[in-house]
Design a protein around this motif. Sequence first.
Motif, short mmCIF file in Angstrom:
data_model
loop_
_atom_site.label_atom_id
_atom_site.label_comp_id
_atom_site.label_asym_id
_atom_site.label_seq_id
_atom_site.Cartn_x
_atom_site.Cartn_y
_atom_site.Cartn_z
N VAL A 11 0.83 -1.20 0.00
CA VAL A 11 0.00 0.00 0.00
C VAL A 11 0.87 1.25 0.00
O VAL A 11 0.59 2.22 -0.72
CB VAL A 11 -0.96 -0.01 1.20
N LYS A 12 1.94 1.24 0.79
CA LYS A 12 2.83 2.40 0.82
C LYS A 12 3.50 2.58 -0.54
O LYS A 12 3.65 3.72 -1.02
CB LYS A 12 3.88 2.21 1.92
N ALA A 21 11.13 5.55 -2.47
CA ALA A 21 10.41 6.41 -1.52
C ALA A 21 9.77 5.56 -0.43
O ALA A 21 9.74 5.95 0.75
CB ALA A 21 9.35 7.22 -2.25
N THR A 22 9.27 4.39 -0.80
CA THR A 22 8.69 3.48 0.20
C THR A 22 9.75 3.02 1.18
O THR A 22 9.52 2.96 2.39
CB THR A 22 8.05 2.27 -0.49
N ALA A 23 10.93 2.67 0.67
CA ALA A 23 12.02 2.22 1.53
C ALA A 23 12.42 3.31 2.52
O ALA A 23 12.64 3.03 3.70
CB ALA A 23 13.23 1.82 0.67
N THR A 24 12.47 4.55 2.08
CA THR A 24 12.80 5.66 2.98
C THR A 24 11.74 5.84 4.05
O THR A 24 12.05 6.02 5.22
CB THR A 24 12.96 6.96 2.17
N GLN A 31 15.35 -3.17 -1.95
CA GLN A 31 15.31 -4.58 -2.27
C GLN A 31 14.28 -5.32 -1.39
O GLN A 31 13.55 -6.20 -1.85
CB GLN A 31 16.69 -5.22 -2.07
N MET A 32 14.21 -4.93 -0.10
CA MET A 32 13.24 -5.55 0.80
C MET A 32 11.81 -5.17 0.41
O MET A 32 10.89 -5.99 0.49
CB MET A 32 13.51 -5.15 2.25
N VAL A 33 11.62 -3.92 -0.05
CA VAL A 33 10.31 -3.51 -0.54
C VAL A 33 9.90 -4.42 -1.69
O VAL A 33 8.77 -4.91 -1.76
CB VAL A 33 10.31 -2.04 -0.97
N GLY A 34 10.83 -4.65 -2.60
CA GLY A 34 10.54 -5.51 -3.74
C GLY A 34 10.22 -6.93 -3.32
O GLY A 34 9.33 -7.57 -3.90
N LYS A 35 10.89 -7.44 -2.29
CA LYS A 35 10.61 -8.79 -1.83
C LYS A 35 9.19 -8.91 -1.28
O LYS A 35 8.50 -9.91 -1.51
CB LYS A 35 11.62 -9.19 -0.74
N HIS A 36 8.75 -7.90 -0.55
CA HIS A 36 7.39 -7.92 -0.01
C HIS A 36 6.36 -7.92 -1.14
O HIS A 36 5.36 -8.66 -1.07
CB HIS A 36 7.16 -6.72 0.91
N VAL A 37 6.57 -7.11 -2.13
CA VAL A 37 5.61 -7.05 -3.24
C VAL A 37 5.61 -8.36 -4.01
O VAL A 37 4.55 -8.90 -4.36
CB VAL A 37 5.94 -5.86 -4.16
N ARG A 38 6.80 -8.90 -4.25
CA ARG A 38 6.86 -10.18 -4.98
C ARG A 38 6.25 -11.32 -4.17
O ARG A 38 5.64 -12.23 -4.73
CB ARG A 38 8.32 -10.50 -5.34
#
Length: 304
Positions: A11-12, A21-24, A31-38
């Motif tokens: 959602v963020k 921007a989400t990671a910040t 990379q962790m943001v991408g892992k959550h989405v995947r």
Amino acid sequence: MDRLTSMAVFVKAADTGSFAATATALRMSPQMVGKHVRFLEDRLGSRLLTRTTRRQSLTEFGRAYCERCRSVLAEAAAADALAQDLRAAPRGRLRVNAPVTFGAHCLAPMLARYLTAHPAVEVELSLSDRMVDLVEEGFEAVIRLGALRDSTLAARPLAPYRLLACAAPAYLAAHGTPATPQDLRGHECLGFSEWRSPVAREWRFSRDGVEHAVAIGGRFQANDSKALLNAALAGFGIILGAEAMLRAPLQQGLLVPLLPGYTPPARPMHLLFPADRRPTAKLRSFIDWVASEFGPESAFTNRS
């Protein structure tokens, strides 16, 4: 990975428009943001985001899923807020079990005072002399008489459960007043019908560290202490009963205390409650209230 956390990250990402921007905002790596989405995409079997070198956008499925995620996250936040509110102030239904005589004569009046002080709390009181299973039967607190068995429950010691021997003046006028426990032989001793064993049919007293046991007999037994009390008040026999139940008729002169200097053994009493989780505010307030009124150092121990 935790699904609610992944939903929050997704959602963020939808709101900010970029993983960076989400990671910040969430203090994690892109990379962790991408892992959550995947993780969500793999679980759902569908793409949520379309990414190019210059922009990121929600797929049609991603837009619908994002709105559902907002609802789920809002409900989860509301549930957390409710839990915090319940911990902060006593509220809700509290299920309590206690022995019949103690519950009716001592605990019920205490509950009236407790409920007056905590208007958001409801109490369901179950009175039974059998040993209930707190967890299986859904009680949050149980008052139990007698020595404790090994248990995973937390226990708060209360003042011992004291007994007294007494009889109506009319009975004593007709049959005489016993001066020692041995004098009880031949008297009508009102017995509790659940006492099946020979040991249970003995009344025990102590004086100067010496125990005196006498086998009692009588023609009237009942499985309810109020029935035995009424028989004693009617002048039929001698009762050995709970001090709390006998206090009022003794003060009114309807019963006369017997065997001065001889003390029936007091039974240990405890308040039991679950030990494996943090008590709610209602349970914590109930525990504190019971301890203040019936604890070993309370005024209850000195009432006559």
